[in-house]
Structure formats: C-alpha cells, structure tokens
Design a protein around this motif. Structure first.
Motif, PDB file in Angstrom:
ATOM      1  N   GLU A 201     -45.106   5.041 -41.137  1.00  8.75           N
ATOM      2  CA  GLU A 201     -45.491   4.330 -40.043  1.00  8.75           C
ATOM      3  C   GLU A 201     -44.872   4.590 -38.775  1.00  8.75           C
ATOM      4  O   GLU A 201     -44.296   3.829 -37.928  1.00  8.75           O
ATOM      5  CB  GLU A 201     -44.890   2.802 -40.471  1.00  8.75           C
ATOM      6  CG  GLU A 201     -45.550   2.224 -41.813  1.00  8.75           C
ATOM      7  CD  GLU A 201     -44.996   0.791 -42.077  1.00  8.75           C
ATOM      8  OE1 GLU A 201     -44.319   0.332 -41.227  1.00  8.75           O
ATOM      9  OE2 GLU A 201     -45.321   0.271 -42.963  1.00  8.75           O
TER      10      GLU A 201
ATOM     11  N   ASP B 176     -43.695  11.640 -41.447  1.00  8.34           N
ATOM     12  CA  ASP B 176     -43.279  10.517 -40.784  1.00  8.34           C
ATOM     13  C   ASP B 176     -43.540   9.193 -41.717  1.00  8.34           C
ATOM     14  O   ASP B 176     -44.552   9.360 -42.957  1.00  8.34           O
ATOM     15  CB  ASP B 176     -43.735  10.036 -39.468  1.00  8.34           C
ATOM     16  CG  ASP B 176     -45.391   9.820 -39.511  1.00  8.34           C
ATOM     17  OD1 ASP B 176     -45.749   9.139 -39.937  1.00  8.34           O
ATOM     18  OD2 ASP B 176     -45.885  11.141 -38.961  1.00  8.34           O
TER      19      ASP B 176
ATOM     20  N   MET C 160     -35.210  -1.764 -38.537  1.00 13.83           N
ATOM     21  CA  MET C 160     -34.666  -0.822 -37.557  1.00 13.83           C
ATOM     22  C   MET C 160     -34.145  -1.480 -36.465  1.00 13.83           C
ATOM     23  O   MET C 160     -34.782  -2.694 -36.104  1.00 13.83           O
ATOM     24  CB  MET C 160     -35.675   0.215 -37.226  1.00 13.83           C
ATOM     25  CG  MET C 160     -36.039   1.341 -38.480  1.00 13.83           C
ATOM     26  SD  MET C 160     -37.388   2.368 -37.889  1.00 13.83           S
ATOM     27  CE  MET C 160     -36.690   3.282 -36.899  1.00 13.83           C
TER      28      MET C 160
ATOM     29  N   VAL D 263     -38.288   0.075 -42.150  1.00 12.67           N
ATOM     30  CA  VAL D 263     -38.838   0.034 -40.769  1.00 12.67           C
ATOM     31  C   VAL D 263     -39.044  -1.291 -40.116  1.00 12.67           C
ATOM     32  O   VAL D 263     -38.397  -1.522 -38.957  1.00 12.67           O
ATOM     33  CB  VAL D 263     -40.310   0.376 -40.734  1.00 12.67           C
ATOM     34  CG1 VAL D 263     -41.083   0.664 -39.580  1.00 12.67           C
ATOM     35  CG2 VAL D 263     -40.604   1.910 -41.140  1.00 12.67           C
TER      36      VAL D 263
ATOM     37  N   LYS E 205     -42.606   6.626 -37.975  1.00 15.10           N
ATOM     38  CA  LYS E 205     -41.198   6.837 -37.546  1.00 15.10           C
ATOM     39  C   LYS E 205     -40.791   8.154 -38.683  1.00 15.10           C
ATOM     40  O   LYS E 205     -41.130   8.254 -39.626  1.00 15.10           O
ATOM     41  CB  LYS E 205     -40.064   5.903 -38.252  1.00 15.10           C
ATOM     42  CG  LYS E 205     -40.624   4.552 -37.711  1.00 15.10           C
ATOM     43  CD  LYS E 205     -40.318   4.413 -36.253  1.00 15.10           C
ATOM     44  CE  LYS E 205     -40.803   3.118 -35.457  1.00 15.10           C
ATOM     45  NZ  LYS E 205     -40.373   3.068 -34.130  1.00 15.10           N
TER      46      LYS E 205
ATOM     47  N   GLN F  58     -33.362   2.512 -32.135  1.00 14.60           N
ATOM     48  CA  GLN F  58     -33.534   3.571 -33.512  1.00 14.60           C
ATOM     49  C   GLN F  58     -34.984   4.015 -33.517  1.00 14.60           C
ATOM     50  O   GLN F  58     -36.119   3.355 -33.748  1.00 14.60           O
ATOM     51  CB  GLN F  58     -33.051   2.523 -34.479  1.00 14.60           C
ATOM     52  CG  GLN F  58     -33.189   3.677 -36.130  1.00 14.60           C
ATOM     53  CD  GLN F  58     -32.950   2.938 -37.238  1.00 14.60           C
ATOM     54  OE1 GLN F  58     -32.194   1.746 -37.107  1.00 14.60           O
ATOM     55  NE2 GLN F  58     -33.271   3.726 -38.529  1.00 14.60           N
ATOM     56  N   SER F  59     -35.129   5.335 -33.378  1.00 13.50           N
ATOM     57  CA  SER F  59     -36.632   5.938 -33.380  1.00 13.50           C
ATOM     58  C   SER F  59     -36.713   6.686 -34.760  1.00 13.50           C
ATOM     59  O   SER F  59     -37.980   7.168 -35.045  1.00 13.50           O
ATOM     60  CB  SER F  59     -36.487   7.052 -32.382  1.00 13.50           C
ATOM     61  OG  SER F  59     -35.481   7.880 -32.593  1.00 13.50           O
ATOM     62  N   ALA F  60     -35.819   7.025 -35.648  1.00 11.17           N
ATOM     63  CA  ALA F  60     -35.938   7.474 -36.905  1.00 11.17           C
ATOM     64  C   ALA F  60     -35.647   6.888 -38.167  1.00 11.17           C
ATOM     65  O   ALA F  60     -34.796   5.989 -37.999  1.00 11.17           O
ATOM     66  CB  ALA F  60     -35.297   9.009 -36.966  1.00 11.17           C
ATOM     67  N   ILE F  61     -36.055   7.399 -39.223  1.00  9.42           N
ATOM     68  CA  ILE F  61     -35.733   6.648 -40.812  1.00  9.42           C
ATOM     69  C   ILE F  61     -34.815   7.649 -41.124  1.00  9.42           C
ATOM     70  O   ILE F  61     -34.940   8.865 -41.208  1.00  9.42           O
ATOM     71  CB  ILE F  61     -36.769   6.942 -41.705  1.00  9.42           C
ATOM     72  CG1 ILE F  61     -38.044   5.770 -41.237  1.00  9.42           C
ATOM     73  CG2 ILE F  61     -36.328   6.477 -42.889  1.00  9.42           C
ATOM     74  CD1 ILE F  61     -39.204   5.855 -42.213  1.00  9.42           C
TER      75      ILE F  61
END
Length: 627
Positions: free
Chosen positions: A472, A470, A419, A416, A474, A423-426
């Motif tokens: 944290e 999610d 990132m 995280v 994400k 970028q909004s996702a893992i």
C-alpha cells in the motif's frame, strides 16, 4: 512345501525400515485401526495402476476387468486377509516396496514419533501415512503373495517384523491370478479384527470412498458382501456429500487422521474442464519441510490415477492434499506431456487461485480458524511472497505477523492504518527467536514512540522482505539496517526530550571508532536507543543483520560489510566513560571493546575472542576494585 518354494532368499531390512518397525511394535498407540486404511489405500493404488497400464496393454485385465478389494476374516486361525486384483508385484518390486523406504521425510517422521514417546505419541500414528509397515502394529507375522499382471510367476514375501524377511517363489495354485494377497497373523490383543462389525465399521469410517469396491468375506468359504461401492467422491454433487464424507475421504487421500481445516471442491468448465477436490490439513504434515518441497496432489484422467508428481500447485502450497480429475488429457499421457501441457498450466493457475481465495474467505468469515491455519502453514505460504511475483500483493495481504507489542498476529492492512504521523515505512526485525527479538535493544526507540515493528522469525522472512518493494505504498525497512530516522516522530512521553550529544561524548565516539578500526564500518550516536548503552546495526546498503548472519553461516560472507556500532549518548555508562581522563588509555580501550562485545551478545552473537574478552573484563574489574 512345494518344489517351487524350496529356494528361499533371506534379507535384512534397510536400517530405516528396521527402526520404523521397532518403533511401531514397541510403542502403544490409541488407534491401531489406521493399519487397515493404509492397506486398503495401497490395494486401491494397485488397482488404479493396473487400470492405467491396461490402457496400452488391455490384455493385462484378462477375463477379470473389474477392480476389487476383498477382506477375508478368519477368526478360527486369527487371520485377516487383504486381497486385491490390481497390478501385483514382481520379485524386485516386492523387495523394493517392502524391504526399503524410499519415501522422503521418513526419518523426520520417525524422529517425531521418538520425541513424542510418553507425550502425545498415542496421537501421532494417525497423523502419518505409514503404509504397509503399519500391519506390524497388529500382526506378529505377515505373508504377502503377489503375482504381477501378465506374469506367469508368483512370489511369496514373509516377515515377523523383527529385522529380516524372506522372498521365495510361490505355488501358482495358491496365488492370486493377478494382484496381491496380504495375510496378517494377528496378535492376541488384535483378534477383534476378525469380527465383521469391527472391520466393516473401520472400512466405512476410513476407506468408504476409495475408487475401488470393497467386499468382506465373513469367514473362509462364505459369501462375499460388498461394503463400499467404489464410487469416486469427487464425481458427486457437493449437495450429496456430507462433512463426514469429506473428512473420511481426506483421511484416506492425505494419510492423516485429523480433520481438514478447509475443503475445496469445485468443477471448472469452459475451455478446460476438470474437477478438483483439495484439503488444507488441520495439522502440520510430517513432510512439510521436505527439502524437495514436493506437492501431494494427485492427477486423475477420467477417474484413472495417472501420477502424484505433476506440479498442480506451487511449492509454497505443498501442504494442500487432494486430487484433480480431468477428461481433457489423453489417458496415455506421458510424463513429458504433463510437464509441457497448457492444460496443466491452466489447472495449476485455476487451482492456485481457488485455494488462495478460499483461504482469504476463511480469514474473513472465521478468523479463529484462519489463525490456526496460519500458525500451521504461514511459514510455508510466505515462501510465495518471495517466489510468486504474480500473487505477491495477494499473499502479503493474507499474511499475518506478530509485532513488538502484540503476540496476536495482525495483517499489514491493519499495520498501515495504525502507522504514526511521520512514519513512512513498515518496520521489521528478523531473527531466530521471538523472545530474543522482543528483548532487542534496536526496538527501544520505536517503543518509545509507539511505533509497531514486525517480528519475523521464519528463515524465509529474511529473503521475501528484500523482494517485496512495498505494501500500500509503504516500503519495508529493517530496524537493524542504516539510520533509524526517528527524530521526526515524537516520543509518547512528552517529558522525554531528545538526548543531546555532549562534546565529551562526541570525543568518546571518535575514540571508539579509532579503537575498533576495521572491526566496524562506523561508530555513531543513536536515536533508536533509549535504555541500552550500545547496539549493532548493518550499513544502509546491503543485507540486514539477520540475513548477513545467514549468508555467513552458509559460507557466503565474501565482501560482507562490517557492522555499525551505535552508542546511546544519553546513557549514564557512556557519560561516565566519556568523562574518564584521556591518559587512562588502556582502560578506555578495554571499555570500548567490551561495549562492542556487549553489542554482539545483545545481537545474538558471542565475543569474537573469548580469551581477550575475559582478560579485558578482569582488568576492568580490577580497576573498579581499586577505586
């Protein structure tokens, strides 16, 4: 032979036993000493079972209440005798215990030994508890005389380990008053086991902390000399116990011959009081993936063994070995009381928290040791992310993952922090094979932008990612599902401009969608491809590609969504096909279907119709040769 021994039953070993004996007798192992540890452990268990049964039937102890194990050395006759005054066995128990194998995972154990022949087989025998049958590594004949506590009949079991055994009644004058006597007729190369210093060293190294005193008789008729006092290790203060003591005890309780990766010893006080001694093994136990996923923690009450079937830890920590001893349960506790006991629920919670906390501390203080632990047991611990909602965040923080650009596993907190802007996702990619995932075309657009992708290769990965909302803040997103949404993240190479979709390519995409029809749910241009011409992804909703394959493999593909074919608009092949004359319809249809088959191959599948694929390929080759 006395009259009572005249009736002799002959039996053939169960197939798995015969195979196991053959493997042990015909294989060469570097450390055969393990056989003595196994026989002593069995004897100690028999004494503990007697203590438990004597709670409600004290008459079973008779005039001999103190448990003991005696090793008699007979150098003149090349014999080693292991005797206990434990619970003993009836005729049926002899046949069940010594003629069959009920222990789950035995087949996997044998397969691993077979696979290791000529490799590291010399080390394998020490990694598993092979129990009574290990006696045949050093003995060409074994006699067992046993008399169950409270019985007026004794039984004699005998075998040469070559496929059969006999059972007969034994003369009471030649049988223990209670318990079991095992006589090993030693092979020529095993006569050293009649030497006191050899046997005493093995006992102290491997069995010095069993909860039953152990004595040696140097030769028949000699004085009995105690070599282990039967003090329960877990009752001692931690300051009184050396690392070697812990290791010796671990090897006995775990049935392994390595060193523990982690030792957890504590006393819980307060509303519920108990002592726990638990170990994380240094290598994978052979039954790690036992379908029953049973734990291997033992429950004691006031040092009396009660059961090894109480669920003292969740199933995703089933690799942990050890015991819990409490004085707060009644000694005559029933199986039903164990299942319903609030105390056991409290112990389970406290022990689970302590094990996970200890693993977390290891990760912080000794990252290399933790990396080894995670390599061995990470695939099992991740089952908890799916099953244990209460500790999901804790387990996610503990987990380590390989990524597309780094073979060194990393934590999600680290992911995280690194990132990219926008970028909004893992992002993750699931599959069976790491090398195949690293070559996946779906990674291309992410690599071009320097975006890390978790590479998940364990079967459970396809399930926990669907339940973990999610980390944290994400969310988790599969790169094989839905649109990639990468347009807002800049590529690392500033010269790499986004590929525009020409009218010809747009028309070709429309043609491809019409040609493939119901085989796909959509055909569209891709912003995730930079090098490959095509790839398959799953629709936005529903399972990703790997989970869908797993469901199909299990016969649960009813209503499964068709894949989406993504086409790279900037690829030279796509541009050439889009430029082909519209009247060359057969060639264009063949090309589209070959592109679809190519995408299936890149996705780890094979063409749906091999014959049709070959015919199309022949037609395309023929056209190319003409030109």
């Amino acid at each position: 032979m006395s009259e009572v021994e005249m009736s002799v039953e002959k039996h053939v070993f169960e197939a798995d036993v015969a195979k196991l004996l053959h493997l042990m007798v015909h294989s060469v192992y570097s450390d055969k000493n393990v056989f003595l540890r196994e026989l002593i452990s069995n004897a100690a268990d028999a004494c503990e079972k007697l203590r438990y049964e004597a709670i409600v039937a004290p008459q079973l102890l008779g005039s001999d209440p103190a448990p003991r194990i005696t090793l008699t050395l007979d150098e003149e006759n090349a014999r080693l005798i292991v005797e206990d005054n434990g619970i003993g066995m009836s005729r049926d128990e002899l046949v069940e215990s010594l003629g069959t194998i009920a222990r789950s995972g035995t087949r996997a154990f044998m397969e691993r030994i077979e696979a290791a022949q000529g490799k590291d087989g010399a080390q394998l025998i020490g990694q598993f508890g092979v129990g009574f049958y290990s006696a045949f590594m050093v003995a060409d004949n074994v006699d067992v005389v046993s008399r169950r506590a409270g019985s007026d009949t004794a039984w004699h079991w005998a075998s040469d380990g070559k496929g059969s055994y006999t059972v007969s009644t034994a003369d009471l004058a030649d049988a223990p008053a209670r318990g079991t006597r095992i006589t090993l007729h030693l092979m020529d190369d095993a006569k050293t086991y009649t030497a006191r210093w050899t046997v005493e060293r093995i006992v102290k190294d491997h069995s010095g902390h069993v909860p039953v005193p152990i004595s040696i008789v140097e030769k028949p008729g000699a004085e009995t000399v105690q070599v282990a006092d039967g003090t329960a290790l877990w009752t001692k203060q931690k300051s009184e116990i050396s690392k070697e003591d812990y290791t010796d005890f671990y090897r006995g309780v775990a049935g392994q011959y390595d060193e523990p990766a982690l030792t957890i010893h504590f006393r819980a006080e307060g509303r519920h009081e108990y002592t726990a001694l638990a170990f994380v093994p240094g290598s994978k136990p052979f039954d790690l993936f036992d379908p029953d996923r049973r734990g291997r923690m033992k429950l004691y009450v006031k040092r009396v063994f009660i059961t090894d079937e109480a669920e003292l830890l969740p199933r995703y920590l089933r690799f942990v070995r050890g015991l819990v001893d409490t004085a707060d349960l009644p000694l005559n506790v029933s199986r039903e009381m164990i299942q319903e006991s609030p105390l056991l629920a409290s112990i389970r919670k406290g022990l689970t928290n302590r094990v996970l906390t200890s693993i977390e501390k290891l990760a912080e203080s000794e990252p290399e040791s933790f990396a080894k632990l995670w390599e061995n047991f990470g695939s099992v611990i991740k089952e908890g992310i799916y099953e244990d909602f209460e500790r999901r965040i804790q387990l996610l923080a503990l987990a380590r993952f390989r990524t597309a650009s780094d073979d060194t596993p990393r934590g999600l907190s680290n992911y995280v922090k690194e990132m990219k802007d926008g970028q909004s996702a893992i992002y993750y990619l699931t599959g069976d094979n790491l090398a195949q995932l690293q070559a996946s075309p779906q990674l291309e657009g992410f690599r071009a932008r320097g975006i890390e992708v978790l590479l998940l290769t364990d079967p459970v990965d396809s399930f926990w990612v669907t339940t973990a909302p999610d980390f944290e803040g994400k969310p988790f997103k599969s790169i094989t599902q839905g649109a990639a949404d990468l347009a807002g993240i800049a590529k690392q190479n500033s010269d790499a401009a986004a590929s525009e979709t020409s009218p010809a390519v747009a028309e070709f995409v429309t043609f491809a969608k019409a040609t493939l029809g119901d085989a796909v749910s959509d055909v569209r241009t891709s912003d995730r491809l930079t090098e490959s011409a095509v790839c398959l992804v799953a629709p936005e909703h529903g399972p990703d590609r790997q989970l869908q394959k797993m469901l199909q493999g299990a016969g649960r593909n009813e209503g499964a969504a068709k894949p989406v074919l993504e086409i790279n608009p900037g690829h030279a092949l796509i541009a050439s096909l889009a430029a082909c004359p519209a009247e060359d319809n057969t060639f264009r249809e063949d090309a589209v279907k070959l592109l679809f088959d190519q995408a299936r191959v890149l996705d780890g599948d094979k063409p749906e119709d091999a014959r049709a694929f070959a015919e199309r390929l022949s037609r395309v080759f023929g056209r190319a040769l003409k030109h």
